[in-house]
Scaffold this motif. Structure first.
Motif, PDB file in Angstrom:
ATOM      1  N   VAL A 165       0.839  -1.204   0.000  1.00 35.93           N
ATOM      2  CA  VAL A 165       0.000   0.000   0.000  1.00 35.93           C
ATOM      3  C   VAL A 165       0.872   1.252   0.000  1.00 35.93           C
ATOM      4  O   VAL A 165       0.641   2.198  -0.769  1.00 35.93           O
ATOM      5  CB  VAL A 165      -0.948  -0.005   1.218  1.00 35.93           C
ATOM      6  CG1 VAL A 165      -1.631   1.350   1.373  1.00 35.93           C
ATOM      7  CG2 VAL A 165      -1.994  -1.103   1.072  1.00 35.93           C
ATOM      8  N   LEU A 166       1.891   1.266   0.863  1.00 35.52           N
ATOM      9  CA  LEU A 166       2.790   2.419   0.924  1.00 35.52           C
ATOM     10  C   LEU A 166       3.506   2.629  -0.404  1.00 35.52           C
ATOM     11  O   LEU A 166       3.642   3.769  -0.880  1.00 35.52           O
ATOM     12  CB  LEU A 166       3.806   2.217   2.048  1.00 35.52           C
ATOM     13  CG  LEU A 166       4.883   3.304   2.200  1.00 35.52           C
ATOM     14  CD1 LEU A 166       4.248   4.654   2.507  1.00 35.52           C
ATOM     15  CD2 LEU A 166       5.888   2.924   3.284  1.00 35.52           C
ATOM     16  N   CYS A 207      13.973  -4.023   1.018  1.00 30.39           N
ATOM     17  CA  CYS A 207      13.010  -4.105   2.113  1.00 30.39           C
ATOM     18  C   CYS A 207      11.877  -5.065   1.762  1.00 30.39           C
ATOM     19  O   CYS A 207      11.426  -5.845   2.610  1.00 30.39           O
ATOM     20  CB  CYS A 207      12.460  -2.715   2.419  1.00 30.39           C
ATOM     21  SG  CYS A 207      11.361  -2.653   3.848  1.00 30.39           S
ATOM     22  N   MET A 208      11.420  -5.027   0.519  1.00 31.77           N
ATOM     23  CA  MET A 208      10.349  -5.929   0.092  1.00 31.77           C
ATOM     24  C   MET A 208      10.772  -7.388   0.244  1.00 31.77           C
ATOM     25  O   MET A 208      10.002  -8.224   0.741  1.00 31.77           O
ATOM     26  CB  MET A 208       9.968  -5.651  -1.359  1.00 31.77           C
ATOM     27  CG  MET A 208       8.848  -6.540  -1.878  1.00 31.77           C
ATOM     28  SD  MET A 208       8.741  -6.602  -3.675  1.00 31.77           S
ATOM     29  CE  MET A 208      10.201  -7.572  -4.062  1.00 31.77           C
ATOM     30  N   SER A 209      11.998  -7.703  -0.181  1.00 33.77           N
ATOM     31  CA  SER A 209      12.462  -9.088  -0.086  1.00 33.77           C
ATOM     32  C   SER A 209      12.524  -9.551   1.368  1.00 33.77           C
ATOM     33  O   SER A 209      12.155 -10.693   1.683  1.00 33.77           O
ATOM     34  CB  SER A 209      13.838  -9.229  -0.746  1.00 33.77           C
ATOM     35  OG  SER A 209      14.824  -8.497  -0.039  1.00 33.77           O
ATOM     36  N   LEU A 210      12.954  -8.663   2.265  1.00 34.24           N
ATOM     37  CA  LEU A 210      13.011  -9.021   3.684  1.00 34.24           C
ATOM     38  C   LEU A 210      11.613  -9.175   4.278  1.00 34.24           C
ATOM     39  O   LEU A 210      11.371 -10.068   5.098  1.00 34.24           O
ATOM     40  CB  LEU A 210      13.800  -7.966   4.462  1.00 34.24           C
ATOM     41  CG  LEU A 210      15.302  -7.888   4.175  1.00 34.24           C
ATOM     42  CD1 LEU A 210      15.945  -6.790   5.014  1.00 34.24           C
ATOM     43  CD2 LEU A 210      15.984  -9.221   4.446  1.00 34.24           C
ATOM     44  N   ILE A 211      10.691  -8.314   3.867  1.00 33.55           N
ATOM     45  CA  ILE A 211       9.322  -8.402   4.381  1.00 33.55           C
ATOM     46  C   ILE A 211       8.660  -9.696   3.921  1.00 33.55           C
ATOM     47  O   ILE A 211       7.961 -10.363   4.698  1.00 33.55           O
ATOM     48  CB  ILE A 211       8.506  -7.170   3.939  1.00 33.55           C
ATOM     49  CG1 ILE A 211       8.957  -5.939   4.720  1.00 33.55           C
ATOM     50  CG2 ILE A 211       7.014  -7.398   4.150  1.00 33.55           C
ATOM     51  CD1 ILE A 211       8.268  -4.657   4.313  1.00 33.55           C
ATOM     52  N   LEU A 255       9.760   4.485   6.752  1.00 28.75           N
ATOM     53  CA  LEU A 255       8.435   3.898   6.954  1.00 28.75           C
ATOM     54  C   LEU A 255       8.413   2.441   6.507  1.00 28.75           C
ATOM     55  O   LEU A 255       7.815   1.580   7.169  1.00 28.75           O
ATOM     56  CB  LEU A 255       7.380   4.702   6.187  1.00 28.75           C
ATOM     57  CG  LEU A 255       6.939   6.027   6.806  1.00 28.75           C
ATOM     58  CD1 LEU A 255       5.983   6.755   5.871  1.00 28.75           C
ATOM     59  CD2 LEU A 255       6.279   5.804   8.161  1.00 28.75           C
ATOM     60  N   GLN A 256       9.069   2.158   5.391  1.00 30.40           N
ATOM     61  CA  GLN A 256       9.132   0.775   4.912  1.00 30.40           C
ATOM     62  C   GLN A 256       9.860  -0.118   5.916  1.00 30.40           C
ATOM     63  O   GLN A 256       9.397  -1.223   6.239  1.00 30.40           O
ATOM     64  CB  GLN A 256       9.841   0.719   3.559  1.00 30.40           C
ATOM     65  CG  GLN A 256       9.090   1.390   2.426  1.00 30.40           C
ATOM     66  CD  GLN A 256       9.775   1.186   1.096  1.00 30.40           C
ATOM     67  OE1 GLN A 256      10.300   0.119   0.817  1.00 30.40           O
ATOM     68  NE2 GLN A 256       9.776   2.217   0.261  1.00 30.40           N
ATOM     69  N   TYR A 257      10.988   0.365   6.404  1.00 26.53           N
ATOM     70  CA  TYR A 257      11.749  -0.453   7.352  1.00 26.53           C
ATOM     71  C   TYR A 257      11.085  -0.498   8.725  1.00 26.53           C
ATOM     72  O   TYR A 257      11.337  -1.427   9.501  1.00 26.53           O
ATOM     73  CB  TYR A 257      13.189   0.044   7.445  1.00 26.53           C
ATOM     74  CG  TYR A 257      14.029  -0.467   6.308  1.00 26.53           C
ATOM     75  CD1 TYR A 257      14.635  -1.717   6.377  1.00 26.53           C
ATOM     76  CD2 TYR A 257      14.185   0.268   5.139  1.00 26.53           C
ATOM     77  CE1 TYR A 257      15.383  -2.208   5.322  1.00 26.53           C
ATOM     78  CE2 TYR A 257      14.929  -0.219   4.076  1.00 26.53           C
ATOM     79  CZ  TYR A 257      15.528  -1.456   4.178  1.00 26.53           C
ATOM     80  OH  TYR A 257      16.260  -1.952   3.119  1.00 26.53           O
TER      81      TYR A 257
END
Length: 258
Positions: free
Chosen positions: A24-25, A68-72, A222-224
């Protein structure tokens, strides 16, 4: 009535909620960039930045957004597997055996591989090697927390670096602006016009890089933060699961001499 679910059932949506928040972000951010590009603001700011720091900030933001996406996604999968492990262990399974890298519980069902399973495996090994005494997982939990935190440390560093790059651009912009004043050797109209043009260019560099650095750094943080929140949840559930179910069961095994 038939329901068509793209994301899966409620439990899967819950497990992958961190990724949905990140998505969403990111969609909102991309929409903002598209809107700025549509009206020419983005191109104008990049074209008028002689230091090219805005391009560096944009590049860093794109690369570490993917990081960040890969870690999430990885943490979300860990959370999903952790909930399956939690359901098996809390169902009264109190015996743990090791078969290679797998942890097998009393009903001969292997636990899904995840961060929690790796931690449980270490606890089983420690219980076997310790032999006597109560099992204390404090050091292992600290090690687990450090390993989870280490994954995202570079992202926090880059987010701070983006803010610093914005400030660096501010300094460069003011240097360019002041150098244009220093080069004035006469006060005719054409010279003053060129000087004012150079000053506005330097001011543009200062303002645009500051804007990109602040916005990019805040959005990346914000992502992290989403990642950090998911990691904290993963660590908390792992700690609760092992303290309530695994450690007492292993202590009973030690007392019984198993």
């Amino acid at each position: 009535m038939f329901k068509i679910s793209i994301l899966g059932d409620n439990s899967e949506i819950r497990d992958y909620l961190p990724f949905l928040r990140w998505l969403v972000l990111t969609v909102v951010t991309l929409f903002g960039l598209w809107t700025a590009s549509l009206y020419g603001y983005l191109q104008f700011m990049v074209a008028n930045d002689r230091s090219h720091i805005t391009l560096v900030i944009l590049g860093l933001y794109g690369v570490f957004s993917l990081h960040c996406m890969s870690l999430i996604v990885r943490v979300s999968r860990d959370i999903s597997n952790l909930h399956d492990v939690q359901a098996l262990i809390s169902n009264g399974n109190t015996e743990y055996e090791l078969f290679g890298d797998e942890v097998v519980i009393s009903n001969q069902r292997p636990l899904k591989k995840c961060t929690a399973t790796g931690h449980i495996r270490n606890l089983v090994i420690m219980a076997r090697l310790q032999g006597v005494g109560r099992l204390d997982q404090t050091i292992l939990l600290r090690r687990l927390a450090d390993s989870l935190r280490y994954r995202q440390s570079v992202g926090w560093f880059v987010a701070d670096a983006m803010l610093k790059l914005g400030l660096l651009g501010t300094v460069i912009g003011f240097i360019l602006m002041l150098s244009s004043i220093q080069s004035i050797d006469s006060f005719d109209v054409e010279t003053l016009k060129n000087a004012l043009s150079a000053m506005s260019g330097g001011m543009g560099v200062a303002l645009f890089t500051t804007l990109f650095g602040l916005v990019g750094g805040i959005l990346l943080k914000l992502q992290y933060y989403i990642l950090d929140d998911a990691t904290s949840y993963l660590f908390g559930v792992t700690t609760e699961l092992t303290e309530v179910y695994v450690v007492p069961a292993l202590n009973r095994g030690i007392d019984a001499g198993i």
